[in-house]
Write a protein that holds these residues in place. Structure first.
Motif, PDB file in Angstrom:
ATOM      1  N   LYS A   1     -22.194 -29.616  31.486  1.00  0.00           N
ATOM      2  CA  LYS A   1     -22.294 -28.385  33.004  1.00  0.00           C
ATOM      3  C   LYS A   1     -21.788 -27.443  33.145  1.00  0.00           C
TER       4      LYS A   1
ATOM      5  N   HIS B   1     -24.352 -34.987  41.427  1.00  0.00           N
ATOM      6  CA  HIS B   1     -23.088 -36.248  41.318  1.00  0.00           C
ATOM      7  C   HIS B   1     -23.627 -37.032  42.293  1.00  0.00           C
TER       8      HIS B   1
ATOM      9  N   HIS C   1     -18.756 -32.657  30.969  1.00  0.00           N
ATOM     10  CA  HIS C   1     -17.994 -31.012  31.749  1.00  0.00           C
ATOM     11  C   HIS C   1     -17.257 -30.219  30.532  1.00  0.00           C
TER      12      HIS C   1
ATOM     13  N   HIS D   1     -23.106 -41.657  38.226  1.00  0.00           N
ATOM     14  CA  HIS D   1     -21.973 -42.280  39.008  1.00  0.00           C
ATOM     15  C   HIS D   1     -23.020 -43.443  39.397  1.00  0.00           C
TER      16      HIS D   1
ATOM     17  N   HIS E   1     -23.763 -36.391  30.233  1.00  0.00           N
ATOM     18  CA  HIS E   1     -23.166 -36.351  31.078  1.00  0.00           C
ATOM     19  C   HIS E   1     -21.416 -35.602  30.687  1.00  0.00           C
TER      20      HIS E   1
ATOM     21  N   ASP F   1     -18.742 -38.248  30.476  1.00  0.00           N
ATOM     22  CA  ASP F   1     -18.348 -37.543  32.059  1.00  0.00           C
ATOM     23  C   ASP F   1     -16.834 -37.095  30.930  1.00  0.00           C
TER      24      ASP F   1
HETATM   25 ZN    ZN Z   1     -19.459 -34.964  36.172  1.00  0.00          ZN
END
Ligand code: ZN
Length: 418
Positions: free
Chosen positions: A153, A254, A86, A277, A84, A329
């Motif tokens: 992502k 999410h 970004h 999450h 995961h 994350d």
């Molecule tokens: Zn995220």
């Protein structure tokens, strides 16, 4: 005899993660497939043999002139899979930590010019070269800390052309960094400013125009949605995910990061690959995840970075039979690149055992991004992606807070040593 062009010896423990069905759940999450006093043989970047070092000479022939690499009695683990991230964004939000410490709410931070929309503005303005330079910088550090495969992502452009641009950069970043990258389309990261208060209209755009474009261009393996109040509700998320499934995308959600909105139940209903999450998910929804085979991707550093009292329910999910995976994350809001730190938080905060944390960051994380055939295990036929840690036992990696690898190998080549 098995022919090899590279052999590694002096491995105190080899954590193969090669035993049992994928993904692992329940007690199987604690099984690391450990080989003590091990050796590892490779050919053309792939593993051809693993076993006890004393068996090596009888079973493996190393190509003429080559000598085994002695790893000095240290533990070897599969390269981490960061399930995961970004990764692709411009700028940073370092000022916000002071505001968070002063007790400012998310909307107050947004009013001061912070929050996700400040990253959207910076990302839209950045050139390709700037985006590549900053992402590559992050990827190199991730690689040096043992990550050899990662999800990426999109979601900080929030225009069709901008999102396509971000996704097109992913293969370029994979080639330049050497990290195996899996792209996820997260056009539904937030409602773009152009669609303020019109989330329904935006979802229709995503369904009718954006998703088919991303699908035709073959730019993303997964479609993800930020299912939270103020972002996208359950009905909007469900509409998007069903449309994505029809176009062949794998699904991610999410879910329940801030509010229990029914995101986990939604992930189960649409048979998503993962729900991510889950900080506020009611335990009554755990059995739905377990029976639908949805992987829980936890990011235990995220609530810590948000100064939140919430914790990732790792122990509870494992006990409920849900396969658990881990990710950083990484984003400008929780800037963590180091999987070893995530593993420590997975133990000390999410209450996984050290063995479960290793499973969650290797074989289960690979499954969470549909890379289970290529990553997360050290077994014949698989890429020789592994890290050498300066500890005797594999479980010492999560036990010691933020233990960094001494060496990282990707496809059998040494990419980092310290
Ligand atoms: Zn995220």
């Amino acid at each position: 005899m098995i022919a090899a062009d590279g052999v590694f010896v002096g491995i105190s423990e080899l954590a193969t993660l090669a035993v049992g069905p994928v993904p692992r759940r329940g007690p199987a999450m604690g099984e690391l497939g450990i080989v003590p006093n091990a050796a590892l043989a490779i050919r053309q970047g792939r593993i051809v043999w693993t076993g006890a070092e004393r068996q090596l000479r009888r079973q493996v022939r190393l190509a003429g002139g080559r000598r085994p690499v002695d790893l000095g009695g240290r533990a070897v683990l599969p390269g981490f899979v960061d399930a995961h991230t970004h990764l692709l964004f411009a700028g940073d939000r370092h000022r916000e930590i002071t505001w968070k410490l002063e007790g400012l709410s998310y909307s107050e931070i947004a009013r001061q010019g912070g929050g996700i929309y400040s990253t959207v503005t910076a990302t839209r303005r950045a050139s390709d070269a700037e985006l590549v330079r900053s992402a590559l910088d992050r990827l190199r550090r991730m690689h040096s800390w043992g990550t050899t495969t990662a999800e990426v992502k999109s979601g900080y452009a929030l225009t069709l052309e901008g999102e396509l641009r971000l996704l097109r950069l992913v293969p370029r970043l994979a080639r330049a960094s050497g990290v195996n990258l899996v792209p996820t389309f997260l056009g539904a990261h937030a409602v773009p400013p152009e669609y303020a208060d019109r989330a329904d209209v935006y979802i229709d755009q995503l369904v009718e125009r954006w998703l088919p474009r991303v699908a035709r261009a073959g730019l993303a393996r997964f479609c993800d949605v930020f299912c939270e109040p103020g972002f996208f509700d359950v009905a909007q998320s469900e509409k998007l995910l069903f449309a994505a499934a029809r176009l062949g995308f794998g699904l991610k959600v999410h879910a329940d990061e801030f509010h229990a909105l029914g995101g986990a139940a939604l992930a189960a209903r649409v048979e998503a690959r993962s729900a991510e999450h889950l900080l506020t998910t009611p335990s009554s929804e755990y059995p739905q995840l377990a029976s639908a085979g949805v992987v829980a991707v936890l990011a235990p550093v995220t609530p810590f970075a948000a100064l939140s009292a919430l914790r990732s329910p790792g122990r509870e999910l494992v006990d409920a039979g849900v396969p658990v995976a881990l990710g950083t994350d990484l984003s400008p809001n929780s800037w963590v690149e180091a999987m070893p730190l995530v593993l420590a938080h997975a133990v000390y905060d999410a209450r996984l055992s050290p063995s479960e944390a290793i499973t969650a960051s290797t074989v289960n994380a690979a499954y969470a991004i549909a890379e289970e055939e290529r990553a997360g295990q050290l077994a014949p036929g698989r890429p020789a992606d592994f890290s050498v840690f300066p500890v005797e036992h594999a479980v010492e990696v999560p036990y010691r807070f933020g233990t960094l690898p001494a060496r990282v190998y990707r496809r059998g080549k040494l990419v980092f040593s310290r």
